[in-house]
Design a protein around this motif. Sequence first.
Motif, PDB file in Angstrom:
ATOM      1  N   ASP A   1      11.599  20.200  30.875  1.00  0.00           N
ATOM      2  CA  ASP A   1      11.874  21.487  30.220  1.00  0.00           C
ATOM      3  C   ASP A   1      10.788  22.519  30.508  1.00  0.00           C
ATOM      4  O   ASP A   1      10.147  23.064  29.597  1.00  0.00           O
ATOM      5  CB  ASP A   1      12.018  21.292  28.708  1.00  0.00           C
ATOM      6  CG  ASP A   1      12.688  22.504  28.037  1.00  0.00           C
ATOM      7  OD1 ASP A   1      13.401  23.251  28.745  1.00  0.00           O
ATOM      8  OD2 ASP A   1      12.497  22.687  26.830  1.00  0.00           O
ATOM      9  N   LEU A   2      10.575  22.799  31.779  1.00  0.00           N
ATOM     10  CA  LEU A   2       9.572  23.783  32.198  1.00  0.00           C
ATOM     11  C   LEU A   2       9.926  25.190  31.704  1.00  0.00           C
ATOM     12  O   LEU A   2      11.080  25.454  31.338  1.00  0.00           O
ATOM     13  CB  LEU A   2       9.446  23.773  33.716  1.00  0.00           C
ATOM     14  CG  LEU A   2       8.774  22.525  34.313  1.00  0.00           C
ATOM     15  CD1 LEU A   2       8.911  22.517  35.830  1.00  0.00           C
ATOM     16  CD2 LEU A   2       7.313  22.454  33.900  1.00  0.00           C
ATOM     17  N   PRO A   3       8.966  26.109  31.691  1.00  0.00           N
ATOM     18  CA  PRO A   3       9.218  27.437  31.128  1.00  0.00           C
ATOM     19  C   PRO A   3      10.406  28.173  31.738  1.00  0.00           C
ATOM     20  O   PRO A   3      11.076  28.939  31.027  1.00  0.00           O
ATOM     21  CB  PRO A   3       7.904  28.180  31.416  1.00  0.00           C
ATOM     22  CG  PRO A   3       6.875  27.111  31.410  1.00  0.00           C
ATOM     23  CD  PRO A   3       7.544  25.917  32.023  1.00  0.00           C
ATOM     24  N   PHE A   4      10.671  27.968  33.019  1.00  0.00           N
ATOM     25  CA  PHE A   4      11.748  28.733  33.669  1.00  0.00           C
ATOM     26  C   PHE A   4      13.097  28.046  33.569  1.00  0.00           C
ATOM     27  O   PHE A   4      14.065  28.474  34.209  1.00  0.00           O
ATOM     28  CB  PHE A   4      11.394  28.997  35.139  1.00  0.00           C
ATOM     29  CG  PHE A   4      11.066  27.758  35.929  1.00  0.00           C
ATOM     30  CD1 PHE A   4      12.057  26.972  36.482  1.00  0.00           C
ATOM     31  CD2 PHE A   4       9.739  27.381  36.116  1.00  0.00           C
ATOM     32  CE1 PHE A   4      11.751  25.834  37.213  1.00  0.00           C
ATOM     33  CE2 PHE A   4       9.413  26.253  36.844  1.00  0.00           C
ATOM     34  CZ  PHE A   4      10.424  25.469  37.400  1.00  0.00           C
ATOM     35  N   THR A   5      13.218  26.981  32.785  1.00  0.00           N
ATOM     36  CA  THR A   5      14.497  26.303  32.591  1.00  0.00           C
ATOM     37  C   THR A   5      14.937  26.426  31.133  1.00  0.00           C
ATOM     38  O   THR A   5      14.150  26.767  30.254  1.00  0.00           O
ATOM     39  CB  THR A   5      14.388  24.804  32.950  1.00  0.00           C
ATOM     40  OG1 THR A   5      13.531  24.150  32.005  1.00  0.00           O
ATOM     41  CG2 THR A   5      13.840  24.613  34.352  1.00  0.00           C
ATOM     42  N   GLY A   6      16.192  26.162  30.900  1.00  0.00           N
ATOM     43  CA  GLY A   6      16.686  26.083  29.531  1.00  0.00           C
ATOM     44  C   GLY A   6      16.952  27.436  28.900  1.00  0.00           C
ATOM     45  O   GLY A   6      16.935  28.475  29.552  1.00  0.00           O
ATOM     46  N   PHE A   7      17.196  27.388  27.598  1.00  0.00           N
ATOM     47  CA  PHE A   7      17.503  28.598  26.855  1.00  0.00           C
ATOM     48  C   PHE A   7      16.224  29.387  26.559  1.00  0.00           C
ATOM     49  O   PHE A   7      15.174  28.814  26.289  1.00  0.00           O
ATOM     50  CB  PHE A   7      18.207  28.263  25.539  1.00  0.00           C
ATOM     51  CG  PHE A   7      19.572  27.673  25.728  1.00  0.00           C
ATOM     52  CD1 PHE A   7      20.626  28.452  26.167  1.00  0.00           C
ATOM     53  CD2 PHE A   7      19.796  26.322  25.490  1.00  0.00           C
ATOM     54  CE1 PHE A   7      21.886  27.919  26.363  1.00  0.00           C
ATOM     55  CE2 PHE A   7      21.046  25.773  25.671  1.00  0.00           C
ATOM     56  CZ  PHE A   7      22.098  26.556  26.105  1.00  0.00           C
ATOM     57  N   CYS A   8      16.362  30.698  26.586  1.00  0.00           N
ATOM     58  CA  CYS A   8      15.197  31.572  26.442  1.00  0.00           C
ATOM     59  C   CYS A   8      15.096  32.060  24.996  1.00  0.00           C
ATOM     60  O   CYS A   8      15.460  33.186  24.668  1.00  0.00           O
ATOM     61  CB  CYS A   8      15.312  32.747  27.407  1.00  0.00           C
ATOM     62  SG  CYS A   8      13.856  33.790  27.443  1.00  0.00           S
TER      63      CYS A   8
END
Length: 317
Positions: A11-18
Amino acid sequence: MANGYDRGRLDLPFTGFCTFAKAPICPDWDAIDATVAVLGAPLDMGTQWRAGARFGPRAIREASTLFSFGHDGAYDFEDDVTYLTADDGRIVDIGDADIIHTDQIRSLAHIEFGVRKILAAGAIPVVLGGDHSVNIGCINAFEGQAPFHVVHIDAHLDFVDERHGVRFGHGNPLRRAAEKPWVSGLTQLGIRNVSSTNRQGYEDARAMGSDILSVRQVRNLGLDAVIARIPAGARYYFTIDIDGFDPSIAPGTGTPSHGGFLYYEVLELLEALTKRGQVVGIDLVEVAPDYDHTGGTAILAAQLLMNVIGRMLHHRK
């Protein structure tokens, strides 16, 4: 110290819901279960010059993911403390207040509604602006609550009473706050240069309980002396205009003003207050990301908020 990613995805910063700090989403405002609830207020109809702060909440949320690496907290080696742990409290992102284009009054009422829901759940509201007029909705929501002292970081006094019938723009919020019986006083820091308020406004502010210091005055006095001017053991509400910072580090705002604060000057001030009293609410306003293509202003806003929230929750324990 365990890491969240050991139990699942990286779940790196540039993945997933913002969401803010990649916190859980809480779309049901009648089911807020959190210590801190983040609300977006993407309103910039109160601006007197450059618009664009309506995109501030999205930019701050995206920037906040930079600091969300799944470490089950944020370790500060200078303090030897891990902040933002699950034991400190739960943060949720409840989305945005509904903004009705061209209708400032209804939009402010919707912001007030969202903050009232947060307070009714026993959580601390953290509101992402939007121009500084969003503070009017935030302060209105505290009606019936115990009194608190407003700590205001800004380049501008924002104490205009009325201009051509305008009473709820981004030049008015601290005047509207000072009128509230649940606001016990104001400390306004960073005020400088060509301001939005005339001499009479400054006189009115002091008569209504405001202590006003410029950046140079804060530096000359020193942190401890400034803190000593703020009531001890009080309830504090922080309203932070990003243009309180120098535009060399925060150019992404509608009304930049040179000669502003640097990062640690503001963080250390607010951190000291998290030890001195109880923080009951925060808004951070006037991030207009289109004027800063590096994204640095939004990163500054997110970094400041996460550090202040972390220290606020740690010292509440």
